[in-house]
Design an enzyme around this catalytic site. Structure first.
Site, PDB file in Angstrom:
ATOM      1  N   CYS A  29       1.007  -1.216   0.037  1.00  7.31           N
ATOM      2  CA  CYS A  29      -0.164   0.013   0.062  1.00  7.31           C
ATOM      3  C   CYS A  29       0.799   1.161   0.250  1.00  7.31           C
ATOM      4  O   CYS A  29       1.540   1.665   0.982  1.00  7.31           O
ATOM      5  CB  CYS A  29      -0.811   0.018   1.220  1.00  7.31           C
ATOM      6  SG  CYS A  29      -2.215   1.281   1.256  1.00  7.31           S
ATOM      7  N   CYS A  67      -0.613   4.144   2.161  1.00  8.05           N
ATOM      8  CA  CYS A  67      -0.437   3.876   3.797  1.00  8.05           C
ATOM      9  C   CYS A  67       0.952   4.152   4.158  1.00  8.05           C
ATOM     10  O   CYS A  67       1.186   4.936   5.307  1.00  8.05           O
ATOM     11  CB  CYS A  67      -1.084   2.632   3.844  1.00  8.05           C
ATOM     12  SG  CYS A  67      -2.645   2.248   3.796  1.00  8.05           S
ATOM     13  N   ASP A  68       1.846   3.471   3.231  1.00  3.21           N
ATOM     14  CA  ASP A  68       3.298   3.220   4.012  1.00  3.21           C
ATOM     15  C   ASP A  68       4.199   4.196   3.431  1.00  3.21           C
ATOM     16  O   ASP A  68       5.418   4.090   3.922  1.00  3.21           O
ATOM     17  CB  ASP A  68       3.779   1.810   3.753  1.00  3.21           C
ATOM     18  CG  ASP A  68       2.667   0.851   4.702  1.00  3.21           C
ATOM     19  OD1 ASP A  68       2.129   1.257   5.483  1.00  3.21           O
ATOM     20  OD2 ASP A  68       2.611  -0.432   4.101  1.00  3.21           O
TER      21      ASP A  68
END
Length: 516
Positions: A343, A346-347
Site C-alpha cells: 500500500c 499508507c506506508d
C-alpha cells in the site's frame, strides 16, 4: 488549524455531546506542539461542555492530546496532530467520551465491555493512511467503553525515532502491552478476536444457532453487497458472511471511474455499501472466513467457517474477491511489513527521503511510483515484460519525473535484508540473464491479484489461475451455487463490473429457487 467549513461541521457534531469532556494537552515550544495547542483551543471554543487543561512540565510523548469524560482519567490519547484521515477519529472520540452512543454493533460493544484484563493499545499511523482510522477508532471505542483499556494513536511522522527503534515499516501497526500484535487494517471484531480468548467460541455458538438461509453470500465486497441487496429485495432470507466487509475496495484510495460518482475513496464507498445493505433484512456476519463448501442434507449447501461453525443455505453466492499477488521470492515473507509492503498510500510516508522499488508496470504500479516520487529519494520500477502495461498518460507522467527509473524485462529474484529490515533486492535481466542488485529501503508490490478460492479446490470447477467458472447467470459447476466479481472468470476486475455480476448472480439464485 481548522478552516471555517470544518469548524462549522465540527460545531454541528459537538451539539450531540451529552456529558462534559476534558481535553488535556502536553506541549512544548515545537511547531507541532503549537499546532496541537491551537487545535485544542479551537475545539474548546466550540462548545461549553468542553474544557481544556495544559500540563505543566509534561513528560512522555510530546505533543499529545488526551480525551476523556470530565473528572475521569483520560484513556484515549492522540500523540501527534489528529488531522488528515484521523480527524474523523478525533471527532468520534470527542462524541463518545461525551456520552454519544457508537453505531458499532452492540454485540461487539458488549464484548469489549466484558474484557477483564488490562489492555494498553498503541497504534502507529500516518495521516495519509486510509486504513489507519479503522484501527484507531476501534481501540478508542474499546477504551471509552472499558476502564481496563487505554488507546494511544502515534503519528509516525511526528515520532520518527520510535518508528526507527521499533522497526515499524508499515502502518497501521498495533501494539498491545508493548508487544506487536498486528499490522494493516483491522476492525473492532478483528481486534477483539485477538484479545478475547473466548471470541471464536462465542461467534461459533451464535452462528450455529442460525436457521438455513435462502441465499447465503460469501464475501462482502461490491459483488457480495450487490448480491445481498438484490436477493433481500426479493423478500427471501438472505445472509452475508465476510472476512472483512468491503474487501479489496477498503484498500483503494481514489475511485474516479464509478459511473455517476465523480470522485470518491474506497472506505467511503464501503461505508455507503454497508449502509445500503443494512437497510434490508440481511444477516451480516463479519470477520468470518469460509474454509469449506459442500453439499449438505435435504438439498442444502453448507459453508464451514474457520471457527468451526457451519452455515446452511438453499443457495450460495461466492463473492470472495481477490488479494494482492505475492512475488514468491526468497525474503518476501520474512520482510513483509518490514519493508515489503502493498500500500503506497499508507506506508509511503514511512520511507520519506529513502530509495524504494515498485514491482509491476501496470496502472497500479506506475500510479504508486508517481505517488511515491513526491515523498521518497528515488523510485525504481521493475517490470517483468518488455513493455509497460499502464495507460499511456501514466507512463508519460512517470517518465517525466527525474527520480523515477523504469527497468523492463526485470525478474525480481530475492528480497535482501539485515537487522530485520529490507536493504535491497536482486533482479535478473531477462534479456541478458545478468543479475543486478538495487539498494532500497522499501519494496512496493503491485503485480495484480489472486482469486480467493483455495477453499474451493476439488469442489467446483476453477480455471488454472483459480478463477471460478460461471455461465451468463452466474451459475457455477455446482447446482445452486453462484459466483460473482473478481473471484470469477470476469475479464475486467472493476468495481462497477463486480456490482453488476453480483446482481446477476442474485437474480440467477432467485430464479433457481423458484424453479425448485
Amino acid at each position: 488549524m481548522l478552516d471555517a467549513t470544518l469548524k462549522q461541521q465540527l460545531d454541528a457534531y459537538l451539539q450531540r455531546l451529552v456529558n462534559p469532556i476534558e481535553l488535556t494537552v502536553a506541549v512544548d515550544d515545537s511547531p507541532k506542539s503549537k499546532e496541537l495547542f491551537e487545535l485544542a483551543k479551537e475545539i474548546e471554543a466550540l462548545n461549553s461542555k468542553i474544557s481544556l487543561t495544559v500540563l505543566d512540565n509534561p513528560t512522555g510523548r510530546i505533543p499529545r492530546m488526551e480525551v476523556g469524560p470530565q473528572g475521569e482519567t483520560a484513556r484515549v490519547v492522540f500523540a501527534g496532530i489528529p488531522m488528515g484521515h484521523e480527524f474523523t477519529s478525533l471527532v468520534l472520540a470527542l462524541l463518545q467520551a461525551g456520552g454519544y452512543p457508537s453505531k458499532e454493533d452492540q454485540a461487539l460493544q458488549d464484548q469489549a465491555k466484558g474484557l477483564r484484563r488490562e489492555l494498553n493499545f498503541e497504534v502507529y499511523i500516518s495521516l495519509s493512511c486510509h486504513n489507519c482510522p479503522d484501527v484507531v477508532q476501534a481501540i478508542n471505542l474499546m477504551a471509552i467503553l472499558n476502564p481496563n483499556v487505554s488507546a494511544t494513536m502515534i503519528d509516525g511522522g511526528v515520532f520518527p525515532k520510535e518508528v526507527e527503534e521499533r522497526g515499524i515499516m508499515a502502518v497501521p501497526t498495533l501494539f498491545l502491552n508493548g508487544e506487536e500484535i498486528g499490522s494493516g487494517r483491522m476492525s473492532l471484531a478483528d481486534i477483539l478476536n485477538k484479545v478475547d480468548d473466548d471470541a471464536d467460541a462465542k461467534a461459533a455458538a451464535a452462528i450455529a444457532e442460525k436457521a438455513p438461509f435462502d441465499v447465503l453470500v460469501v464475501g462482502g465486497g461490491p459483488a457480495g453487497a450487490a448480491a445481498a441487496i438484490y436477493a433481500a429485495r426479493k423478500g427471501i432470507r438472505t445472509g452475508i458472511v465476510a472476512e472483512r466487509f468491503g474487501g479489496q475496495v477498503l484498500d483503494t484510495l481514489g475511485i474516479e471511474n464509478f459511473i455517476s460518482v465523480k470522485e470518491t475513496e474506497g472506505p467511503k464507498m464501503v461505508a455507503a455499501l454497508e449502509e445500503h445493505v443494512r437497510q434490508y433484512e440481511v444477516d451480516i456476519m463479519n470477520s468470518q472466513k469460509a474454509v469449506a463448501l459442500r453439499e449438505g442434507a435435504y438439498g442444502l449447501k453448507e459453508v464451514e467457517l474457520a471457527n468451526g461453525a457451519v452455515l446452511k443455505s438453499k443457495t450460495v453466492i461466492l463473492a470472495t474477491g481477490a488479494r494482492w499477488r505475492d512475488m514468491n521470492v526468497p525474503g518476501e515473507q520474512e520482510y513483509r511489513t518490514k519493508g515489503v509492503t502493498y500500500c503506497p498510500h499508507c506506508d509511503g510516508p514511512l520511507f520519506k527521503g529513502k530509495p524504494v522499488a515498485v514491482i509491476g508496470g501496470g496502472n497500479s504500479g506506475i500510479e504508486a511510483a508517481i505517488d511515491l516520487a513526491g515523498l521518497v529519494d528515488n523510485v525504481t520500477v521493475l517490470e517483468f515484460a518488455n513493455t509497460l502495461r499502464a495507460d499511456a498518460v501514466l507512463v508519460r507522467k512517470a517518465e517525466s519525473m527525474k527520480n523515477i527509473r523504469i527497468i523492463k524485462e526485470a525478474q525480481t529474484t530475492e528480497v535482501v535484508g539485515a537487522d530485520g529490515k529490507v536493504k535491497g533486492l536482486t533482479y535478473k535481466d531477462r534479456a541478458t540473464d545478468e543479475v543486478h542488485s538495487v539498494d532500497v529501503a522499501g519494496i512496493f508490490v503491485q503485480i495484480g491479484l489472486v482469486p480467493n478460492t483455495e477453499f474451493l479446490k476439488n469442489t467446483i470447477e476453477l480455471t488454472p489461475r483459480g478463477e471460478i467458472i460461471v455461465d451468463s447467470h452466474g451459475q457455477t459447476s455446482m447446482k445452486g451455487v453462484f459466483a460473482a466479481g473478481d473471484v470469477t472468470t470476469a475479464p475486467y476486475k472493476q468495481i462497477i463490473v463486480s456490482m453488476g455480476s453480483g446482481a446477476t448472480a442474485a437474480l440467477g439464485a432467485f430464479d433457481y429457487l423458484i424453479r425448485q
